[in-house]
Design an enzyme around this catalytic site. Structure first.
Site, short mmCIF file in Angstrom:
data_model
loop_
_atom_site.label_atom_id
_atom_site.label_comp_id
_atom_site.label_asym_id
_atom_site.label_seq_id
_atom_site.Cartn_x
_atom_site.Cartn_y
_atom_site.Cartn_z
N HIS A 44 0.80 -1.23 0.00
CA HIS A 44 0.00 0.00 0.00
C HIS A 44 0.83 1.27 0.00
O HIS A 44 0.34 2.32 -0.40
CB HIS A 44 -1.00 -0.04 1.15
CG HIS A 44 -2.08 -1.04 0.89
ND1 HIS A 44 -1.96 -2.35 1.26
CD2 HIS A 44 -3.26 -0.94 0.25
CE1 HIS A 44 -3.04 -3.00 0.86
NE2 HIS A 44 -3.84 -2.17 0.25
N CYS B 145 -10.51 -3.16 -9.70
CA CYS B 145 -9.95 -1.99 -9.03
C CYS B 145 -8.57 -2.25 -8.44
O CYS B 145 -8.04 -1.44 -7.71
CB CYS B 145 -10.90 -1.46 -7.96
SG CYS B 145 -11.18 -2.62 -6.62
C1 PEP Z 1 -6.88 -5.27 -4.18
O1 PEP Z 1 -6.64 -6.12 -3.33
O2 PEP Z 1 -6.65 -5.43 -5.40
C2 PEP Z 1 -7.47 -3.98 -3.79
C3 PEP Z 1 -7.91 -3.13 -4.69
O3 PEP Z 1 -7.52 -3.68 -2.46
P1 PEP Z 1 -6.23 -3.25 -1.60
O4 PEP Z 1 -5.11 -2.97 -2.58
O5 PEP Z 1 -6.59 -2.06 -0.83
O6 PEP Z 1 -5.97 -4.43 -0.76
#
Ligand code: PEP
Ligand code: MG
Length: 594
Positions: A208, A524
């Site tokens: 992240h 996403c």
């Molecule tokens: C994912 O896991 O692809 C997602 C969009 O959520 P995050 O990156 O916040 O875990």
């Protein structure tokens, strides 16, 4: 203590080039701001006798994490062949030694058991004790060891509290931040425009911190071996986030070359901006929704500037991670209302809390505990259903904000329909309570949907279809959990492969089944923002992609060159492959021709 790291091995003073993972494109030229994470808040309380064993277990868990962290740094330093690397290796060995059955750990354990001190207090107390004794003796060698013990102790305390440093706050504007590691919580607390870029020794491309760097448009290189001890605060450096290169103490020729590259890069971005208001449609007129992923209200402006037609993923947990306390319903409402209002009638998909894994919030630390494998532990909807009060508060804030514009509610880390049934019960109960309290909320509640980011969800999406009004595929976690590769670990970053046929089949299957049930589905995860994959997704039947704002225009540029029939044929051929290297080649060839 100052945030500038002056201890440890001193850097060599000549030009040096390091490589790492270029996780967020662009070029930054500026002065280093080296963070040594010297600040830890030490909460102090006396434990109940029943809690002592758990606290000792937490101490040992933090010791294990600290040792693991040090080993990783040591492995990295071993890859370098300089004298400084050898020196760093010795130092890290000494640190590891201090954590294995040392006076430090034994002393902390005794204080927890005999004096009922909580673990972080016990560690802080024992450090003061040991370093005080060393410093009382007039000996330079022992004085240096006292500082080492302090450093090891701080590392341990940070692991216990989950607290990352706040020294970032004092970074001069335009500085390039250099740190061992930057956590997602650090990123959440950064002021926009405060730093120009960052470089770390540890961190994976899909973690992240990397995602937020892209969201904020900050050039960043992670996993840069040799950055720790390689540069001093105030020295000039260049970061090329596109190529994953870091140049320390650049010479005049470097500066000229990279200024030129930076200007070229900015010119390309500027040219792309012309696409902002043109329709996102394929060459044969198929329209796609290109939405933005954001974490905080300050990112909305960037999403709109890049032509987002909605927010496809609001990672609401970041609005918890940038605070030391738990925000209440009104505060959450205000932040959500700000985002919905700024979007001016464009849809906003708000994901409920996905705290856990690498995303930690100080206010929920006790709740989360220290499970042996956080990515498989209490994360996302699991926490929300355990702590119903959190879910209720958040849903109430979302429902109130939904009066200001179109909103959807997205639930993370879903594995079974039962979770969605329970969430819906809470959702309906919260709506009822709000109506009774006189809050005008829409008659038709905003759609409730699930993230498809765990193989179990992708494989049983037909069951989830009974309870979900939309789906969003999270390719970051879907890849992580399908391939058993930690997305934030630079050591296995080369194995993280979203083109693995297993991942593609899960995505394809999910899209096909959702289509059969007539349920909207989007992607996403970070894959959605990579123009190399756009044709594949169109070919699969996807019509909604959500990504970091900075990727919106490159993806739009690509999709306008693609026609649906060719993309669908090509996607069909890709799905017949079993080798991801071959798939990557096929996509590259297709993109070169399109
Ligand atoms: C994912 O896991 O692809 C997602 C969009 O959520 P995050 O990156 O916040 O875990
Ligand atoms: Mg996810």
């Amino acid at each position: 203590m100052t945030p500038q790291d002056t201890s440890g091995p001193q850097p060599v003073s000549s030009r040096r080039v390091l490589t790492g993972l270029g996780v967020s494109g662009g070029i930054a030229i500026g002065r280093a701001f080296v963070v040594d994470r010297q600040f830890v808040h030490v909460p102090r309380h006396r434990l109940e006798n029943d809690d002592i064993n758990a606290e000792i277990a937490a101490l040992h868990q933090a010791v294990a994490s600290s040792i693991e962290h040090l080993h990783r740094l040591k492995n990295q330093s071993g890859a370098r062949d300089s004298a400084a690397s050898e020196e760093l290796g010795f130092l890290l060995d000494a640190y590891i030694h201090m954590l294995t059955q040392s006076r430090l750990v034994r002393g902390a354990e005794e204080r927890i058991r005999d004096q009922n001190m909580n673990a972080v207090w016990a560690v802080s107390d024992v450090i003061e004790d040991i370093t005080g004794q060393f410093e009382a003796i007039d000996d330079r060698y022992l004085a240096a060891r006292a500082s080492d013990i302090r450093d090891v102790g701080l590392r341990l305390m940070r692991n216990l509290t989950g607290e990352t440093d706040r020294a970032f706050d004092t970074a001069p504007r335009g500085a390039i931040l250099v740190a061992e590691e930057v956590s997602p919580a650090d990123m959440a607390r950064l002021e926009p425009g405060q730093i120009a870029s960052f470089v770390t020794a540890i961190g994976g491309a899909e973690g992240h911190a990397a995602i937020m760097a892209r969201s904020l448009g900050l050039p960043a290189v992670l996993g840069a071996t040799g950055i720790i001890g390689g540069v001093s605060g105030g020295e000039m450096m260049i970061v090329d986030g596109t190529r994953g290169e870091v140049i320390l103490r650049p010479d005049a020729a470097d500066l000229d070359r990279y200024r030129q590259r930076r200007d070229d890069w900015l010119a390309v971005r500027q040219k792309l901006l012309r696409l902002r208001d043109v329709p996102s449609e394929t060459s044969d007129g198929v329209t796609l929704d290109l939405h933005a992923n954001i974490e905080l209200p300050v990112e909305v402006a960037g999403a709109l500037a890049n032509g987002a037609t909605g927010i496809g993923l609001l990672r609401s947990e970041f609005m918890f991670m940038n605070k030391r306390y738990l925000p209440g319903e009104d505060e959450q409402y205000r932040e959500l209302a700000d985002i919905v209002t700024q979007m001016g009638g464009k849809p906003v998909t708000i994901r409920t809390l996905d705290i856990g894994g690498e995303k930690l919030a100080l206010s929920l630390q006790e709740e989360m505990g220290t499970g042996p494998n956080p990515a498989l532990g209490l994360r996302g909807v699991r926490l929300s259903l355990r702590r119903r009060d959190l879910l209720e508060t958040q849903l109430a804030a979302i429902l109130r904000a939904s009066l200001l514009g179109p909103v959807r509610v997205l639930i993370p880390m879903v594995v079974s329909i039962h979770e969605m049934i329970r969430v819906r019960q809470v959702y309906n109960a919260v709506a009822k309570r709000l109506r009774q309290d006189g809050h005008g909320i829409p008659d038709m509640l905003p759609p409730l949907g699930a993230m498809i980011e765990i193989p179990a969800a992708a494989l049983t999406i037909d069951a989830l279809a009974r309870e979900c009004e939309f789906f969003a595929i999270g390719t970051n976690d879907l890849t992580q959990y399908t391939l058993a590769i930690d997305r934030s670990d630079d050591q296995v970053a080369d194995l993280y492969d979203p083109l693995h046929p297993a991942v593609l089949r899960l995505i394809h299957e999910a899209v096909t089944v959702a289509g059969r049930h007539d349920i909207p589905i989007s992607v996403c995860g970070e894959m959605a923002g990579d123009p190399r994959y756009t044709s594949l997704f169109i070919g699969f039947g996807l019509r909604n992609l959500s990504m970091s704002p900075v990727n919106l225009l490159p993806v739009k540029q690509r999709l306008r060159k693609i026609d649906l029939r060719t993309a669908a044929d090509h996607a069909g051929r890709v799905m017949e492959q079993w080798d991801s290297a071959r798939i990557a080649m096929m996509l590259d060839d297709f993109n070169d021709l399109a």
